[in-house]
Design an enzyme around this catalytic site. Structure first.
Site, PDB file in Angstrom:
ATOM      1  CG  ASN A   9      -1.667   1.249   1.454  1.00  0.00           C
ATOM      2  OD1 ASN A   9      -1.809   2.061   0.535  1.00  0.00           O
ATOM      3  ND2 ASN A   9      -2.185   1.438   2.666  1.00  0.00           N
ATOM      4  CE  LYS A  11       0.202   3.496   4.867  1.00  0.00           C
ATOM      5  NZ  LYS A  11       0.128   3.679   6.294  1.00  0.00           N
ATOM      6  CD  GLU A 166      -3.329  -2.758   7.570  1.00  0.00           C
ATOM      7  OE1 GLU A 166      -2.217  -2.965   7.078  1.00  0.00           O
ATOM      8  OE2 GLU A 166      -3.996  -1.737   7.322  1.00  0.00           O
ATOM      9  N   GLY A 172       2.598   2.242  10.757  1.00  0.00           N
ATOM     10  CA  GLY A 172       3.488   3.376  10.548  1.00  0.00           C
ATOM     11  C   GLY A 172       4.191   3.832  11.818  1.00  0.00           C
ATOM     12  CB  SER A 212       5.603  -1.642  11.930  1.00  0.00           C
ATOM     13  OG  SER A 212       5.126  -0.318  12.129  1.00  0.00           O
TER      14      SER A 212
HETATM   15  C1  PEP Z   1      -0.585   0.037   6.155  1.00  0.00           C
HETATM   16  O1  PEP Z   1      -0.660   1.197   5.804  1.00  0.00           O
HETATM   17  O2  PEP Z   1      -1.487  -0.736   5.834  1.00  0.00           O
HETATM   18  C2  PEP Z   1       0.567  -0.389   6.938  1.00  0.00           C
HETATM   19  C3  PEP Z   1       0.554  -1.588   7.446  1.00  0.00           C
HETATM   20  O3  PEP Z   1       1.598   0.519   7.075  1.00  0.00           O
HETATM   21  P1  PEP Z   1       3.049   0.230   7.713  1.00  0.00           P
HETATM   22  O4  PEP Z   1       3.546  -1.057   7.120  1.00  0.00           O
HETATM   23  O5  PEP Z   1       3.861   1.409   7.346  1.00  0.00           O
HETATM   24  O6  PEP Z   1       2.837   0.102   9.203  1.00  0.00           O
END
Ligand code: PEP
Length: 249
Positions: A9, A11, A166, A172, A212
């Site tokens: 993703n 973003k 998640e 993040g 993360s």
């Molecule tokens: C996400 O945006 O779905 C995500 C898991 O971000 P990150 O891996 O940066 O924590």
């Protein structure tokens, strides 16, 4: 048996030149990857990325779609528009959409239905905040997100979706759920699916962990029996990290 999937993703990152370069680098390094890769760029870069991944086995997704089919909805993007430019998947209910844009389970359920009607596979996200976990409410929160968001689907349609767990406190933040915490929730989600639908559907649904995930923690998390891959944010912006994660099964 269910698929292992690693989805990136991006973003609101990557102008088109950067997006094409990153996608090309993922394609060029994906020979050793045995799981299904999905790249999820911002809307503006989807068509350019599609041209880059066209002849590879990598699939394409979008980060959101409207709950409406078409019409006077300025600024929105419909599921049909996404399938038409080559998307097979769409993220629905990412915690940033829930928290920043106020999307609730009811709206997300409409989006899921709409996406499926347009032949898009929803990657439906659920997960608790830190406050909810500390209060011991995480199982209830996730159960509600799943029940209200996707349990209105028929067996046939539910069998097509992907779920991503998640935990909001891990997105993040550099703070990952432990592999045991991830397994505990993934097993719980699968048990909800078993209760609502049946064993075949529960065994076949891919449940991804997001929060993360990095090359150095992916192996331990992906080794858990109910974790079928990851939804990757920050680490998906670097091809070598994304590929290293995808080869961690
Ligand atoms: C996400 O945006 O779905 C995500 C898991 O971000 P990150 O891996 O940066 O924590």
């Amino acid at each position: 048996m269910r698929k292992n999937i690693v989805a990136g993703n991006w973003k609101m990152n990557m102008v088109n030149d950067q997006a094409k370069e990153l996608a090309l680098s993922v394609v060029e390094n994906s020979d050793t990857v045995s799981c299904q890769l999905i790249i999820i760029p911002p809307f503006t870069a989807i068509s350019d990325v599609q041209k880059v991944i066209n002849k590879s086995n990598i699939l394409l997704g979008a980060q959101n779609c409207s709950q409406h089919k078409s019409g006077a909805f300025t600024g929105e993007v419909s599921a049909d528009m996404l399938t038409n430019i080559g998307c097979s998947h769409v993220i629905i209910g990412h915690s940033e959409r829930r928290a920043i844009f106020g999307e609730d389970n009811q709206l997300l359920s409409e989006k899921v239905n709409h996406a499926l009607n347009s032949n898009l596979i929803p990657i439906y996200c659920c997960g608790e905040t830190l406050q909810e976990r500390e209060a011991g409410n995480h199982f209830d929160v996730i159960k509600r997100q799943i029940e209200e968001g996707v349990f209105n689907l028929s067996e046939d349609l539910f069998g097509k979706i992907v779920i991503a767990y998640e935990p909001v406190w891990a997105i993040g933040t550099g703070k990952t759920a432990s592999a045991d915490q991830a397994q505990e929730i993934h097993k719980f989600i699968r048990s909800l699916v078993l209760e609502k639908y049946n064993e075949t559907i529960a065994n076949n649904i891919s449940i991804l962990y997001g929060g993360s995930v990095k090359p150095d923690n992916a192996k331990e998390i992906f080794a858990k029996p109910d974790v079928d891959g990851g939804l990757i944010g920050g680490a998906a912006l670097k091809a070598t990290d994304f590929i290293a994660i995808a080869t961690s099964f």
